[in-house]
Design an enzyme around this catalytic site. Structure first.
Site, PDB file in Angstrom:
ATOM      1  N   THR A 190       0.768  -1.254   0.010  1.00  0.00           N
ATOM      2  CA  THR A 190      -0.013   0.104   0.140  1.00  0.00           C
ATOM      3  C   THR A 190       0.950   1.330  -0.074  1.00  0.00           C
ATOM      4  OG1 THR A 190      -1.847  -1.091   1.214  1.00  0.00           O
ATOM      5  CG2 THR A 190      -1.576   1.254   1.500  1.00  0.00           C
ATOM      6  N   ARG A 218     -14.084  -7.434  -1.172  1.00  0.00           N
ATOM      7  CA  ARG A 218     -13.532  -7.273   0.130  1.00  0.00           C
ATOM      8  C   ARG A 218     -12.805  -5.894   0.183  1.00  0.00           C
ATOM      9  NH1 ARG A 218      -8.041  -5.253   1.837  1.00  0.00           N
ATOM     10  NH2 ARG A 218      -7.739  -5.898   4.137  1.00  0.00           N
ATOM     11  N   ILE A 219     -13.225  -5.210   1.408  1.00  0.00           N
ATOM     12  CA  ILE A 219     -12.798  -3.919   1.497  1.00  0.00           C
ATOM     13  C   ILE A 219     -11.990  -3.538   2.716  1.00  0.00           C
ATOM     14  CG2 ILE A 219     -13.651  -1.347   2.189  1.00  0.00           C
ATOM     15  CD1 ILE A 219     -16.107  -2.194   0.475  1.00  0.00           C
ATOM     16  N   GLY A 220     -10.637  -3.234   2.621  1.00  0.00           N
ATOM     17  CA  GLY A 220      -9.870  -3.111   3.701  1.00  0.00           C
ATOM     18  C   GLY A 220      -9.915  -1.601   4.377  1.00  0.00           C
ATOM     19  N   ASP A 221      -8.760  -1.332   5.108  1.00  0.00           N
ATOM     20  CA  ASP A 221      -8.784  -0.012   5.735  1.00  0.00           C
ATOM     21  C   ASP A 221      -8.509   1.155   5.325  1.00  0.00           C
ATOM     22  OD1 ASP A 221      -6.211  -1.474   5.315  1.00  0.00           O
ATOM     23  OD2 ASP A 221      -5.499   0.375   6.230  1.00  0.00           O
ATOM     24  N   THR A 241      -0.570   1.342   6.713  1.00  0.00           N
ATOM     25  CA  THR A 241      -0.312   0.380   6.026  1.00  0.00           C
ATOM     26  C   THR A 241      -0.163  -0.750   6.582  1.00  0.00           C
ATOM     27  OG1 THR A 241       1.283  -0.719   4.367  1.00  0.00           O
ATOM     28  CG2 THR A 241       2.317   0.975   5.772  1.00  0.00           C
ATOM     29  N   HIS A 243      -1.972  -4.928   7.931  1.00  0.00           N
ATOM     30  CA  HIS A 243      -3.202  -5.921   7.856  1.00  0.00           C
ATOM     31  C   HIS A 243      -4.309  -5.040   7.963  1.00  0.00           C
ATOM     32  CE1 HIS A 243      -5.712  -9.120   9.455  1.00  0.00           C
ATOM     33  NE2 HIS A 243      -5.249  -9.860   8.471  1.00  0.00           N
ATOM     34  N   GLY A 244      -5.187  -4.979   6.749  1.00  0.00           N
ATOM     35  CA  GLY A 244      -6.333  -4.220   6.763  1.00  0.00           C
ATOM     36  C   GLY A 244      -7.253  -4.396   7.808  1.00  0.00           C
TER      37      GLY A 244
HETATM   38  N1  GLY Z   1      -3.603  -2.217   4.240  1.00  0.00           N
HETATM   39  C1  GLY Z   1      -4.367  -2.463   2.878  1.00  0.00           C
HETATM   40  C2  GLY Z   1      -5.241  -3.643   3.063  1.00  0.00           C
HETATM   41  O1  GLY Z   1      -5.010  -4.376   3.848  1.00  0.00           O
HETATM   42  O2  GLY Z   1      -6.158  -3.605   2.375  1.00  0.00           O
END
Ligand code: GLY
Length: 332
Positions: A190, A218-221, A241, A243-244
């Site tokens: 990221t 899937r949607i992350g942070d 950046t 683990h989302g």
């Molecule tokens: N930090 C990016 C994601 O996990 O999507």
């Protein structure tokens, strides 16, 4: 003190710190993703983050806004296959690119974000357009595409965003599904940027392809304000950046802002929030932070994270723990 000496001191202070001009010394910091970055990717990532700060700083030093500066720095990394954003984004379980981005203006807390976006080269520029031209904050999927087309963004062939490295990362993730960009060999990362312009305004931008082998949808942070991105002129700015799913559970970007609002300096606030997330959820992350006074924070609990910032015409950068390299801004 004679007149000549006073004038000399005044000019020196003005050049170094913007003293008496009412102007802030502009600063930009970027990251290129946290993770188990293999040796073979280190050089490309370091060159990429240095180039991104040069691009962003050029805008700041000519009087441009923090918002334009962070967008340009992120665009530079979205063009670069060494990063997990734009071209070079990691692939979902079907082998497709689905990207996310967000941008925030610390002056008025305006935000713009997009998620589940495909077939566009620069998600961060669409997010910026959401900030300036939409009554909404976050647009996803088909709606984001309709908005982007309406605003004149052009689509690109989906395969033009796919790099060889992303294909290899998907193969690896098929054996290790459940893990993210963290821990997958050949992962990219990221990207994010935080800047303060000469008027003291802060902006933050973050962009990603997410996690290799992720589920469709899937949607992350990254597109979630307070998790991947936060900016407030009264406190500072943060881009994260890692683990989302863990970052968003802990609202890491806003946690760092809260710590700074409570009096912690940027480095301490960044370290505390990332360490807490890592301890509680047993996953790793990283963040870059600027306080409103230009104090810098860089911390990651992953093995590596590429970062760089510009201050006083020098680029400070690194990728390993306890590493700070320095080069002149104009040296390539
Ligand atoms: N930090 C990016 C994601 O996990 O999507």
């Amino acid at each position: 003190m004679n007149f000549i000496v006073m004038i000399t001191i005044f000019i020196y202070l003005n050049i170094m710190f913007g003293v008496n001009s009412g102007k802030m010394q502009p600063i930009i910091i970027v990251h290129g993703g946290a993770g188990d970055i293999p040796e073979s990717r280190i050089n490309g990532k370091l060159e990429g983050v240095k180039e991104a700060v040069r691009v962003g700083y050029k805008i700041l030093s000519s009087g441009g806004s923090a918002l334009d500066s962070v967008e340009a720095a992120v665009v530079s990394m979205e063009n670069d296959e060494y990063f997990n954003a734009g071209y070079g984004s990691v692939l979902n379980v079907r082998g497709e690119v689905e990207m996310e981005a967000s941008i925030m203006c610390g002056k008025n807390l305006d935000v713009g974000a997009v998620t589940l976006i495909r077939d566009f080269k620069h998600p961060i520029s669409i997010a910026h357009k959401v900030l300036t031209d939409s009554p909404h904050s976050l647009l996803g999927g088909e709606g984001a595409k309709i908005f982007a087309l309406d605003k004149g963004f052009e689509t690109v062939p989906p395969e033009s965003l796919i790099s060889e490295n992303a294909k290899h990362a998907l193969e690896s993730s098929k054996n290790e599904f459940g893990r993210t960009e963290i821990g997958i060999k050949g992962d990219v990362g990221t990207v994010g940027a935080v800047a303060i312009d000469s008027n003291g305004h802060i902006a933050v931008a973050t962009s990603t392809g997410g996690m290799s082998g992720k589920a469709v949808g899937r949607i992350g942070d990254t597109p979630q304000i307070g998790s991947g991105t936060y900016a407030d002129d009264q406190v500072g700015g943060v881009s994260t950046t890692g683990h989302g799913e863990s970052i968003l559970k802990c609202c890491v970007a806003h946690s760092i802002i809260k710590y700074m609002g409570g009096g912690k300096d940027a480095s301490t606030a960044t370290t505390l929030a990332i360490q807490e997330m890592t301890k509680r959820l047993n996953n790793t992350a990283g963040a870059i932070t600027l306080s409103k006074s230009g104090d810098v924070g860089v911390y990651f609990s992953s093995n590596r994270m590429a970062w760089a910032y510009v201050k006083n015409n020098k680029i400070y950068y690194g990728i390993d723990h306890d590493q700070t390299l320095v080069t002149d801004l104009n040296e390539k």
